[in-house]
Every structure is written in structure tokens, then in C-alpha cells.
Write a protein that holds these residues in place. Sequence first.
Motif, PDB file in Angstrom:
ATOM      1  N   ASP A  61     -11.139   0.622  25.081  1.00 30.07           N
ATOM      2  CA  ASP A  61     -12.007   0.271  23.962  1.00 30.07           C
ATOM      3  C   ASP A  61     -11.538   1.032  22.720  1.00 30.07           C
ATOM      4  OD1 ASP A  61     -14.548   0.328  22.163  1.00 30.07           O
ATOM      5  OD2 ASP A  61     -15.074  -1.076  23.769  1.00 30.07           O
ATOM      6  N   ILE A  62     -11.706   0.428  21.576  1.00 31.18           N
ATOM      7  CA  ILE A  62     -11.257   1.025  20.329  1.00 31.18           C
ATOM      8  C   ILE A  62     -11.925   2.373  20.046  1.00 31.18           C
ATOM      9  CG2 ILE A  62     -12.946  -0.158  18.851  1.00 31.18           C
ATOM     10  CD1 ILE A  62      -9.213   0.633  18.090  1.00 31.18           C
ATOM     11  N   VAL A  63     -13.113   2.582  20.596  1.00 34.09           N
ATOM     12  CA  VAL A  63     -13.795   3.860  20.373  1.00 34.09           C
ATOM     13  C   VAL A  63     -13.029   5.036  20.996  1.00 34.09           C
ATOM     14  CG1 VAL A  63     -16.056   2.774  20.161  1.00 34.09           C
ATOM     15  CG2 VAL A  63     -15.317   3.630  22.392  1.00 34.09           C
ATOM     16  N   GLU A  64     -12.038   4.743  21.848  1.00 29.98           N
ATOM     17  CA  GLU A  64     -11.195   5.765  22.453  1.00 29.98           C
ATOM     18  C   GLU A  64      -9.976   6.099  21.600  1.00 29.98           C
ATOM     19  OE1 GLU A  64     -10.062   3.878  26.108  1.00 29.98           O
ATOM     20  OE2 GLU A  64     -12.126   3.390  26.642  1.00 29.98           O
ATOM     21  N   LEU A  65      -9.935   5.606  20.397  1.00 27.90           N
ATOM     22  CA  LEU A  65      -8.735   5.698  19.556  1.00 27.90           C
ATOM     23  C   LEU A  65      -8.179   7.112  19.434  1.00 27.90           C
ATOM     24  CD1 LEU A  65      -6.671   4.542  17.509  1.00 27.90           C
ATOM     25  CD2 LEU A  65      -8.398   4.883  15.740  1.00 27.90           C
ATOM     26  N   LYS A  66      -9.049   8.084  19.185  1.00 30.69           N
ATOM     27  CA  LYS A  66      -8.549   9.433  18.889  1.00 30.69           C
ATOM     28  C   LYS A  66      -7.736  10.030  20.045  1.00 30.69           C
ATOM     29  CE  LYS A  66     -11.579  10.801  15.155  1.00 30.69           C
ATOM     30  NZ  LYS A  66     -12.486  11.824  14.611  1.00 30.69           N
ATOM     31  N   SER A  67      -7.993   9.565  21.254  1.00 26.57           N
ATOM     32  CA  SER A  67      -7.214  10.071  22.390  1.00 26.57           C
ATOM     33  C   SER A  67      -5.824   9.449  22.403  1.00 26.57           C
ATOM     34  CB  SER A  67      -7.931   9.765  23.712  1.00 26.57           C
ATOM     35  OG  SER A  67      -7.967   8.357  23.952  1.00 26.57           O
ATOM     36  N   ARG A  68      -5.608   8.432  21.579  1.00 22.67           N
ATOM     37  CA  ARG A  68      -4.326   7.724  21.530  1.00 22.67           C
ATOM     38  C   ARG A  68      -3.437   8.199  20.385  1.00 22.67           C
ATOM     39  NH1 ARG A  68      -2.790   4.080  25.655  1.00 22.67           N
ATOM     40  NH2 ARG A  68      -4.691   3.783  26.882  1.00 22.67           N
ATOM     41  N   LEU A  69      -4.050   8.811  19.395  1.00 24.80           N
ATOM     42  CA  LEU A  69      -3.279   9.219  18.209  1.00 24.80           C
ATOM     43  C   LEU A  69      -2.434  10.452  18.491  1.00 24.80           C
ATOM     44  CD1 LEU A  69      -6.035   8.652  15.518  1.00 24.80           C
ATOM     45  CD2 LEU A  69      -3.946   7.324  15.789  1.00 24.80           C
ATOM     46  N   LEU A 128       9.528  -2.236  13.643  1.00 25.58           N
ATOM     47  CA  LEU A 128       9.596  -1.749  12.258  1.00 25.58           C
ATOM     48  C   LEU A 128       9.350  -0.244  12.183  1.00 25.58           C
ATOM     49  CD1 LEU A 128       7.610  -4.627  10.520  1.00 25.58           C
ATOM     50  CD2 LEU A 128      10.082  -4.289  10.513  1.00 25.58           C
ATOM     51  N   GLY A 129       9.172   0.396  13.343  1.00 28.05           N
ATOM     52  CA  GLY A 129       8.949   1.834  13.363  1.00 28.05           C
ATOM     53  C   GLY A 129       7.491   2.244  13.315  1.00 28.05           C
ATOM     54  N   ILE A 130       6.579   1.268  13.482  1.00 30.80           N
ATOM     55  CA  ILE A 130       5.138   1.550  13.484  1.00 30.80           C
ATOM     56  C   ILE A 130       4.699   1.874  14.911  1.00 30.80           C
ATOM     57  CG2 ILE A 130       2.841   0.584  13.044  1.00 30.80           C
ATOM     58  CD1 ILE A 130       4.219  -1.343  11.028  1.00 30.80           C
ATOM     59  N   ARG A 131       4.092   3.022  15.108  1.00 33.44           N
ATOM     60  CA  ARG A 131       3.545   3.346  16.437  1.00 33.44           C
ATOM     61  C   ARG A 131       2.390   2.401  16.742  1.00 33.44           C
ATOM     62  NH1 ARG A 131       1.545   9.198  17.036  1.00 33.44           N
ATOM     63  NH2 ARG A 131       0.563   8.217  18.835  1.00 33.44           N
ATOM     64  N   SER A 132       2.298   1.963  17.996  1.00 34.55           N
ATOM     65  CA  SER A 132       1.297   0.945  18.321  1.00 34.55           C
ATOM     66  C   SER A 132       0.581   1.227  19.638  1.00 34.55           C
ATOM     67  CB  SER A 132       1.958  -0.435  18.403  1.00 34.55           C
ATOM     68  OG  SER A 132       2.513  -0.794  17.162  1.00 34.55           O
ATOM     69  N   ASN A 162       0.800  -1.232   0.000  1.00 36.60           N
ATOM     70  CA  ASN A 162       0.000   0.000   0.000  1.00 36.60           C
ATOM     71  C   ASN A 162       0.830   1.277   0.000  1.00 36.60           C
ATOM     72  OD1 ASN A 162      -2.865  -1.156   0.350  1.00 36.60           O
ATOM     73  ND2 ASN A 162      -1.679  -2.210   1.938  1.00 36.60           N
ATOM     74  N   GLY A 163       2.154   1.124  -0.113  1.00 37.82           N
ATOM     75  CA  GLY A 163       3.019   2.297  -0.142  1.00 37.82           C
ATOM     76  C   GLY A 163       2.979   3.108   1.138  1.00 37.82           C
ATOM     77  N   LEU A 164       2.891   2.428   2.278  1.00 37.38           N
ATOM     78  CA  LEU A 164       2.789   3.109   3.573  1.00 37.38           C
ATOM     79  C   LEU A 164       4.170   3.280   4.191  1.00 37.38           C
ATOM     80  CD1 LEU A 164      -0.164   1.075   5.179  1.00 37.38           C
ATOM     81  CD2 LEU A 164      -0.296   2.960   3.539  1.00 37.38           C
ATOM     82  N   LYS A 165       4.377   4.409   4.851  1.00 37.10           N
ATOM     83  CA  LYS A 165       5.591   4.629   5.626  1.00 37.10           C
ATOM     84  C   LYS A 165       5.324   4.204   7.062  1.00 37.10           C
ATOM     85  CE  LYS A 165       7.216   8.550   2.862  1.00 37.10           C
ATOM     86  NZ  LYS A 165       7.557   9.999   2.880  1.00 37.10           N
ATOM     87  N   ALA A 166       6.245   3.436   7.637  1.00 42.14           N
ATOM     88  CA  ALA A 166       6.061   2.932   8.999  1.00 42.14           C
ATOM     89  C   ALA A 166       5.816   4.054   9.989  1.00 42.14           C
ATOM     90  CB  ALA A 166       7.269   2.105   9.419  1.00 42.14           C
ATOM     91  N   GLU A 167       6.585   5.148   9.865  1.00 41.31           N
ATOM     92  CA  GLU A 167       6.474   6.251  10.825  1.00 41.31           C
ATOM     93  C   GLU A 167       5.164   7.023  10.696  1.00 41.31           C
ATOM     94  OE1 GLU A 167       8.934   7.822   7.287  1.00 41.31           O
ATOM     95  OE2 GLU A 167       8.710   5.943   8.427  1.00 41.31           O
ATOM     96  N   GLU A 168       4.422   6.795   9.622  1.00 44.20           N
ATOM     97  CA  GLU A 168       3.126   7.451   9.429  1.00 44.20           C
ATOM     98  C   GLU A 168       1.966   6.495   9.723  1.00 44.20           C
ATOM     99  OE1 GLU A 168       4.527  10.553   5.875  1.00 44.20           O
ATOM    100  OE2 GLU A 168       3.259   8.827   5.379  1.00 44.20           O
ATOM    101  N   THR A 169       2.299   5.333  10.303  1.00 43.05           N
ATOM    102  CA  THR A 169       1.305   4.270  10.492  1.00 43.05           C
ATOM    103  C   THR A 169       1.124   3.937  11.973  1.00 43.05           C
ATOM    104  OG1 THR A 169       1.904   3.375   8.324  1.00 43.05           O
ATOM    105  CG2 THR A 169       0.702   1.902   9.822  1.00 43.05           C
ATOM    106  N   PHE A 170      -0.125   3.712  12.360  1.00 37.29           N
ATOM    107  CA  PHE A 170      -0.494   3.394  13.741  1.00 37.29           C
ATOM    108  C   PHE A 170      -1.182   2.036  13.723  1.00 37.29           C
ATOM    109  CE2 PHE A 170      -3.029   3.840  17.674  1.00 37.29           C
ATOM    110  CZ  PHE A 170      -2.074   4.356  18.532  1.00 37.29           C
ATOM    111  N   PHE A 171      -0.838   1.170  14.676  1.00 34.92           N
ATOM    112  CA  PHE A 171      -1.351  -0.202  14.726  1.00 34.92           C
ATOM    113  C   PHE A 171      -1.954  -0.490  16.084  1.00 34.92           C
ATOM    114  CE2 PHE A 171      -0.105  -4.729  15.761  1.00 34.92           C
ATOM    115  CZ  PHE A 171      -1.094  -5.340  15.006  1.00 34.92           C
TER     116      PHE A 171
END
Length: 201
Positions: free
Chosen positions: A193-201, A180-184, A157-166
Motif C-alpha cells: 500500500d502507498i502508505v508504506e512509502l517511507k519504508s521504500r525510500l 531514465l535513471g528514476i528510482r521506482s 520542473n527542473g528535476l534530476k532523475a537520480e533525485e526522483t522516485f516514481f
Amino acid sequence: MIKNIIFDFGDIFINLDKQVVHRELEKYGGIPELSPEILALNDTYEVGGISSEEFIEKLGEVFPESTSKEITRIWNSMLLDFPDERLHFIETLAKEGDYRLFLLSNTNALHIPHVETIMGSEKFNRFKNAFEKFYLSHEIKLRKPDAEIFEFVLGENGLKAEETFFIDDTKANTEAAEKLGIRSWHLQVGKEDIVELKSRL
């Protein structure tokens, strides 16, 4: 800056009872913990190394008191409910269009049709359509926490690890991504809960 988000499936979106297989198989002569042989068999099955029929047959050899139908029921019984608020969350996130969204799940050919039965086809398709790509281990022949599966998703998908959240509920998987440099986010089931995601980004 985060531009891409990769989500696990089990215990992130759909609730699981991971211990039910142990409990149920005890009734057929199993032990409370799955043996290394069965875990290895499951790993092979999750990357499509054997068919569902072969998987059930091999489990039947370990638990001869069970039938194929009973083994299928037990293996699928770990899949519980899919809360509507999580479906609404991912649909809203997709509509906002701020991130490229991907699903990356260790799963198998028995579980996915059962998930569709639990959710209903309409909701399942709504969920699937929220993602740009829907990666299932048994289809791509790779599984977490192997580095190759993350490299495959990034590369395809042409993704950069440093621009990716897992996000994943298994620490080994988030640790592998971070190497691999992916924020997690190692999500703590029952506490977060996953619905809290935005507070983690």
C-alpha cells in the motif's frame, strides 16, 4: 538523495476493478478480453486524441446493443473507493515538506469528473492540492510508459532523475522510468500500500 516523488493514481490512491469493463461489455456482445482495436482506441483517448463523445460513439459501433449512457457507466465502473488513510497519508507527506510531490496518471476526460463524484469535491480538491503539479495524460497529450512523459515532467520542473522516485502499479511504467535513471517502486496491488512509502525510500 530523493527530493522528488511522482505518484501514479489508479490502484495507488483510488482502488480499481480493471476487469469490470470486460465483464460488463460481454453483456453487449463483447469478449472477455478487449480487442487490440479497443485498446488502441483507449490509448488515443487517454492522450486526448479524440473527444469523449467520439470515444463513446466508436465503442457504440463495437457494441451496438448498448447505449451511450450504458457505455459511460461501464467505463467509469472500474473506479472504486478512495480510502481515507491514503488521503491522510499524502496530505501529511505534503505538510512535512521534505519532498516535491507530483501526480502522473494515464486517465481520460470521463474518469476525472467521476473520481470527483466518488470522493466529493472537498476531498478531491484536498487530494489535488497535496501535489505541486497534477499531470493527467489526456491534458498533456502524453502517456506512460513512453519516455517522453517522464522527460516532460522532469524537464518542466527542473528535476534530476537520480533525485526522483516514481510509484506505479504497472511494471512497464516503472521499467520505463528506471531506464531514465528514476528510482521506482512497482507496487503490488493487494499486497502493498502507498502508505508504506517511507519504508521504500
